[in-house]
Design an enzyme around this catalytic site. Structure first.
Site, PDB file in Angstrom:
ATOM      1  N   TYR A 158     -11.694  -4.504  -6.449  1.00 24.37           N
ATOM      2  CA  TYR A 158     -10.756  -3.718  -6.064  1.00 24.37           C
ATOM      3  C   TYR A 158     -10.936  -2.337  -5.313  1.00 24.37           C
ATOM      4  CZ  TYR A 158      -6.147  -1.133  -6.426  1.00 24.37           C
ATOM      5  OH  TYR A 158      -5.091  -0.489  -6.030  1.00 24.37           O
ATOM      6  N   LYS A 165     -10.463  -1.292  -1.383  1.00 28.83           N
ATOM      7  CA  LYS A 165      -9.517  -0.262  -0.996  1.00 28.83           C
ATOM      8  C   LYS A 165     -10.693   0.627  -0.060  1.00 28.83           C
ATOM      9  CE  LYS A 165      -5.749  -1.629  -2.451  1.00 28.83           C
ATOM     10  NZ  LYS A 165      -4.613  -2.094  -1.571  1.00 28.83           N
TER      11      LYS A 165
HETATM   12  N1  LIG Z   1       0.866   0.740  -8.490  1.00 26.25           N
HETATM   13  C1  LIG Z   1      -0.205   1.521  -8.442  1.00 26.25           C
HETATM   14  O1  LIG Z   1      -0.820   2.338  -9.570  1.00 26.25           O
HETATM   15  C2  LIG Z   1      -1.253   1.480  -7.277  1.00 26.25           C
HETATM   16  C3  LIG Z   1      -2.271   2.617  -7.134  1.00 26.25           C
HETATM   17  C4  LIG Z   1      -3.183   2.588  -5.701  1.00 26.25           C
HETATM   18  C5  LIG Z   1      -2.847   1.827  -4.907  1.00 26.25           C
HETATM   19  N2  LIG Z   1      -1.860   0.694  -5.038  1.00 26.25           N
HETATM   20  C6  LIG Z   1      -1.695  -0.036  -3.967  1.00 26.25           C
HETATM   21  O2  LIG Z   1      -0.213  -0.225  -3.558  1.00 26.25           O
HETATM   22  C7  LIG Z   1      -0.221  -1.361  -3.206  1.00 26.25           C
HETATM   23  C8  LIG Z   1       1.270  -1.969  -3.849  1.00 26.25           C
HETATM   24  O3  LIG Z   1       1.222  -1.970  -5.261  1.00 26.25           O
HETATM   25  P1  LIG Z   1       2.320  -2.055  -6.279  1.00 26.25           P
HETATM   26  O4  LIG Z   1       1.918  -1.414  -7.307  1.00 26.25           O
HETATM   27  O5  LIG Z   1       3.664  -1.978  -5.645  1.00 26.25           O
HETATM   28  O6  LIG Z   1       2.029  -3.671  -6.555  1.00 26.25           O
HETATM   29  P2  LIG Z   1       3.099  -4.848  -7.281  1.00 26.25           P
HETATM   30  O7  LIG Z   1       4.177  -4.142  -7.865  1.00 26.25           O
HETATM   31  O8  LIG Z   1       2.111  -5.577  -7.781  1.00 26.25           O
HETATM   32  O9  LIG Z   1       3.427  -5.388  -6.017  1.00 26.25           O
HETATM   33  C9  LIG Z   1       2.308  -6.096  -5.097  1.00 26.25           C
HETATM   34  C10 LIG Z   1       2.910  -6.587  -3.771  1.00 26.25           C
HETATM   35  O10 LIG Z   1       2.203  -7.530  -3.135  1.00 26.25           O
HETATM   36  C11 LIG Z   1       2.463  -8.902  -2.974  1.00 26.25           C
HETATM   37  N3  LIG Z   1       1.577  -9.760  -3.050  1.00 26.25           N
HETATM   38  C12 LIG Z   1       0.736  -9.863  -4.447  1.00 26.25           C
HETATM   39  N4  LIG Z   1      -0.125 -11.051  -4.215  1.00 26.25           N
HETATM   40  C13 LIG Z   1      -0.021 -11.230  -3.073  1.00 26.25           C
HETATM   41  C14 LIG Z   1      -0.655 -12.657  -2.249  1.00 26.25           C
HETATM   42  N5  LIG Z   1      -1.587 -13.339  -2.707  1.00 26.25           N
HETATM   43  N6  LIG Z   1      -0.213 -12.668  -1.096  1.00 26.25           N
HETATM   44  C15 LIG Z   1       0.621 -11.941  -0.293  1.00 26.25           C
HETATM   45  N7  LIG Z   1       1.302 -10.871  -1.043  1.00 26.25           N
HETATM   46  C16 LIG Z   1       1.149 -10.491  -2.331  1.00 26.25           C
HETATM   47  C17 LIG Z   1       3.563  -8.987  -4.110  1.00 26.25           C
HETATM   48  O11 LIG Z   1       4.422 -10.194  -3.660  1.00 26.25           O
HETATM   49  P3  LIG Z   1       5.208 -10.839  -4.761  1.00 26.25           P
HETATM   50  O12 LIG Z   1       6.306 -10.082  -5.235  1.00 26.25           O
HETATM   51  O13 LIG Z   1       6.010 -11.907  -4.112  1.00 26.25           O
HETATM   52  O14 LIG Z   1       4.247 -11.362  -5.742  1.00 26.25           O
HETATM   53  C18 LIG Z   1       4.156  -7.799  -4.129  1.00 26.25           C
HETATM   54  O15 LIG Z   1       5.435  -7.411  -2.986  1.00 26.25           O
HETATM   55  C19 LIG Z   1      -1.119  -2.408  -3.173  1.00 26.25           C
HETATM   56  O16 LIG Z   1      -1.797  -2.351  -2.109  1.00 26.25           O
HETATM   57  C20 LIG Z   1      -2.068  -1.744  -4.452  1.00 26.25           C
HETATM   58  O17 LIG Z   1      -3.361  -1.994  -4.124  1.00 26.25           O
HETATM   59  C21 LIG Z   1      -0.966   0.814  -6.215  1.00 26.25           C
END
Ligand SMILES: NC(=O)c1ccc[n+]([C@@H]2O[C@H](COP(=O)([O-])OP(=O)(O)OC[C@H]3O[C@@H](n4cnc5c(N)ncnc54)[C@H](OP(=O)(O)O)[C@@H]3O)[C@@H](O)[C@H]2O)c1
Length: 233
Positions: A139, A143
């Site tokens: 991961y 990133k």
């Molecule tokens: N939350 C955190 O603490 C955090 C921190 C740092 C960075 N981020 C980054 O921010 C971004 C969004 O995170 P989030 O927390 O909002 O995540 P999340 O709630 O788990 O949502 C993930 C999104 O990505 C889509 N996705 C997952 N697997 C996929 C695949 N194999 N192919 C296509 N789409 C896929 C999902 O679609 P479905 O709903 O249809 O499965 C969903 O829309 C990510 O890149 C994550 O790494 C998050």
């Protein structure tokens, strides 16, 4: 003229908040999830091209802004079979980095062919700089790749009006963070965040909207931290 936006991972979490943040803007937005918007699983190597073509069709042949937000945060401990560990590594790299890279390439080629400017917003993570847990090398590496790619794009195509930004959230209140917080002791982890709380999805969405629509061109190549000062560079 409306700004045409392709947003990946729009179904929930940060992506849903980003989509919502444009509600008063003159935009046409196409979202993607694994089951919603244009359904796409980035684990399939053919998926990014298919998504791009469908989004371009749906937006009458013009995309102005690409927001690469979709991502997975899956565990990959060292004490599993080597082949499984490598397969997990490659899956995270493909979903988090390769799919985004392909979409960036397709967007840049589109803008170059049309002689138009464009903007890319790549969702990276604090993990790009700070690293992550022993089960999340992949991961953090994916990133860090997003950050390096964004900087390369910004430097390479600024003269053509193609701008690129990266956003590095710390813990943000979504399903992804919930699981992680629970697995790492919940509240105790918050002691590591000077602000005393994780970020809201709306806070990250403010940054994404700004980069997508109004960040000044001289800001291209910027990597924006949003982590409650849990990691300062
Ligand atoms: N939350 C955190 O603490 C955090 C921190 C740092 C960075 N981020 C980054 O921010 C971004 C969004 O995170 P989030 O927390 O909002 O995540 P999340 O709630 O788990 O949502 C993930 C999104 O990505 C889509 N996705 C997952 N697997 C996929 C695949 N194999 N192919 C296509 N789409 C896929 C999902 O679609 P479905 O709903 O249809 O499965 C969903 O829309 C990510 O890149 C994550 O790494 C998050």
């Amino acid at each position: 003229m409306a700004t045409h936006i392709l947003l990946t991972g729009a179904s929930r979490g940060i992506g849903a908040a980003i989509a919502e943040s444009f509600k008063h803007d003159k935009v046409r937005l196409i979202g993607q999830g694994t089951r919603s918007g244009i359904p796409t699983d980035f684990a399939d190597p053919k998926a990014p091209v298919a998504l791009w073509n469908k989004a371009l069709d749906a937006l009458d042949g013009r995309i102005d802004v690409l927001i690469n937000n979709a991502g997975v945060f899956e565990t990959n401990p060292l004490d599993i079979d080597h082949e499984d560990w490598v397969a997990n590594w490659e899956r995270t790299m493909r979903v988090n980095l390769t799919a985004s890279a392909e979409l960036c390439r397709l967007a840049i080629c589109h803008w170059q062919a049309e002689g138009r400017p464009g903007r890319i917003v790549n969702m990276a993570s604090r993990a790009a700089y700070r690293g992550d847990s022993p089960a999340h090398w992949h991961y953090a590496a994916s990133k860090a790749g997003m950050v390096g790619m964004t900087k390369s794009i910004a430097r390479g195509y600024a003269r053509q009006g193609i701008l690129a930004f990266a956003i590095c959230p710390g813990f943000t209140m979504t399903g992804m963070a919930d699981d992680y917080l629970a697995s790492r002791g919940g509240e105790k982890l918050l002691a590591d965040i000077p602000l005393g709380r994780v970020a809201d999805t709306d806070e990250v969405a403010v940054l994404a909207r700004f980069c997508a629509l109004s960040a000044p061109p001289s800001m291209t190549g910027a990597v924006l931290d949003i982590n409650g000062a849990s990691y300062v560079r």
